[in-house]
Design an enzyme around this catalytic site. Structure first.
Site, PDB file in Angstrom:
ATOM      1  N   ASP A  54       7.993  23.024   8.920  1.00  0.00           N
ATOM      2  CA  ASP A  54       8.078  23.255  10.357  1.00  0.00           C
ATOM      3  C   ASP A  54       6.817  23.923  10.889  1.00  0.00           C
ATOM      4  O   ASP A  54       5.987  24.417  10.118  1.00  0.00           O
ATOM      5  CB  ASP A  54       9.279  24.143  10.680  1.00  0.00           C
ATOM      6  CG  ASP A  54      10.601  23.487  10.318  1.00  0.00           C
ATOM      7  OD1 ASP A  54      10.701  22.262  10.422  1.00  0.00           O
ATOM      8  OD2 ASP A  54      11.533  24.228   9.931  1.00  0.00           O
ATOM      9  N   TYR A 112      10.293  27.402  -2.779  1.00  0.00           N
ATOM     10  CA  TYR A 112       9.811  28.118  -1.604  1.00  0.00           C
ATOM     11  C   TYR A 112       9.825  29.625  -1.880  1.00  0.00           C
ATOM     12  O   TYR A 112      10.585  30.107  -2.732  1.00  0.00           O
ATOM     13  CB  TYR A 112      10.713  27.864  -0.390  1.00  0.00           C
ATOM     14  CG  TYR A 112      10.521  26.539   0.292  1.00  0.00           C
ATOM     15  CD1 TYR A 112       9.685  26.417   1.402  1.00  0.00           C
ATOM     16  CD2 TYR A 112      11.190  25.404  -0.147  1.00  0.00           C
ATOM     17  CE1 TYR A 112       9.526  25.200   2.047  1.00  0.00           C
ATOM     18  CE2 TYR A 112      11.038  24.177   0.490  1.00  0.00           C
ATOM     19  CZ  TYR A 112      10.200  24.090   1.589  1.00  0.00           C
ATOM     20  OH  TYR A 112      10.037  22.874   2.229  1.00  0.00           O
TER      21      TYR A 112
END
Length: 258
Positions: A54, A112
């Site tokens: 994003d 992540y």
């Protein structure tokens, strides 16, 4: 013309991008990379990422699949790209892959990390660009308990943006690793899974932080793992502290060893 299939491993600072995926009239990582590839090869080259990050999210392990003319060896293309790419994108590695390699569908898992600053200096402009500065106490015991509850397969309806998964998708993800780790000045949350949903890591972090700071009940995260929507989930944590660290592929897809 014969082609060579390569995997590019990208580092990028997401602050200056509207995300990974190309968009009209917006600066994105994919559009910048494809423009540089076209400049070097003299023809359009599609750059397929392992997934979409994003706006504001960073990477130090985004995997990208490209097919380029056979004359381009991995090391040569890496050097050439790093000479023409903007300063906020860097090709960390390049590998030759088997022709069937697909950056998204060949992936076994993705990792992540999310950075939380807990001391006063986390508000420094030299840290807050890449951390979430928090000025409140956190229960490490509750953070660890919630991270442990994520392991295994669950439906993550409560931790995804509505309407972004395919119709009929059960939002099932298998978490193979999740935990909070101490670091100087704060904590980092690390997670590895076979797939991630839109905003999933940020929803998880936002909810765990609210639990650990007594803004939510201790059992809320476990309860939300059984929820069918995100109406009771905490707001997602800020994008600027999230990093895509690595994408894992079967070793036999590599023609040059990683």
């Amino acid at each position: 013309m014969r082609e060579r299939t390569l995997q590019l491993v990208l580092h990028y600072d997401g602050a200056g991008f509207a995300g990974w995926q190309r968009q009209p009239r917006e600066r994105t990582v994919q559009s910048e990379l494809e423009a540089s590839l076209a400049r070097l090869t003299g023809a359009p080259v599609a750059a397929l990422g392992s997934g979409r990050t994003d706006a504001g999210v960073h990477a130090r392990g985004q995997a990208v699949g490209v097919r380029v003319p056979e004359k381009w060896q991995p090391a040569e293309l890496r050097r050439a790209l790093n000479a023409v790419l903007p300063a906020d994108i860097w090709v960390a590695a390049a590998y030759e892959m088997r022709p069937e390699f697909h950056a998204r569908y060949s992936a076994l898992s993705r990792s992540y990390s999310y950075y939380v600053g807990t001391n006063e200096s986390a508000r420094s402009p030299f840290r807050r660009r890449w951390e979430w500065p928090l000025a409140r106490e956190l229960s490490r015991e509750l953070l660890d308990a919630d991270a442990a509850a994520l392991l295994g397969e669950h439906c993550f309806h409560a931790f995804a943006v509505r309407g972004t998964a395919p119709a009929g998708d059960e939002h099932r993800c298998t978490i193979v690793r999740a935990g909070w780790i101490d670091r100087p000045g704060g904590l980092v949350f690390e997670i590895e899974a076979n797939r991630f949903l839109h905003h999933m890591v940020r929803f998880l972090v936002g909810t765990m932080i609210d639990v650990a700071s007594a803004r939510r009940d201790a059992g809320d995260l476990r309860r939300l793992l059984a929820a069918l929507d995100n109406s009771e989930t905490s707001p997602p944590a800020p994008a600027n502290a999230l990093f895509l660290d690595r994408v894992h592929y079967p070793p036999d897809l590599y023609l040059t060893p990683p």
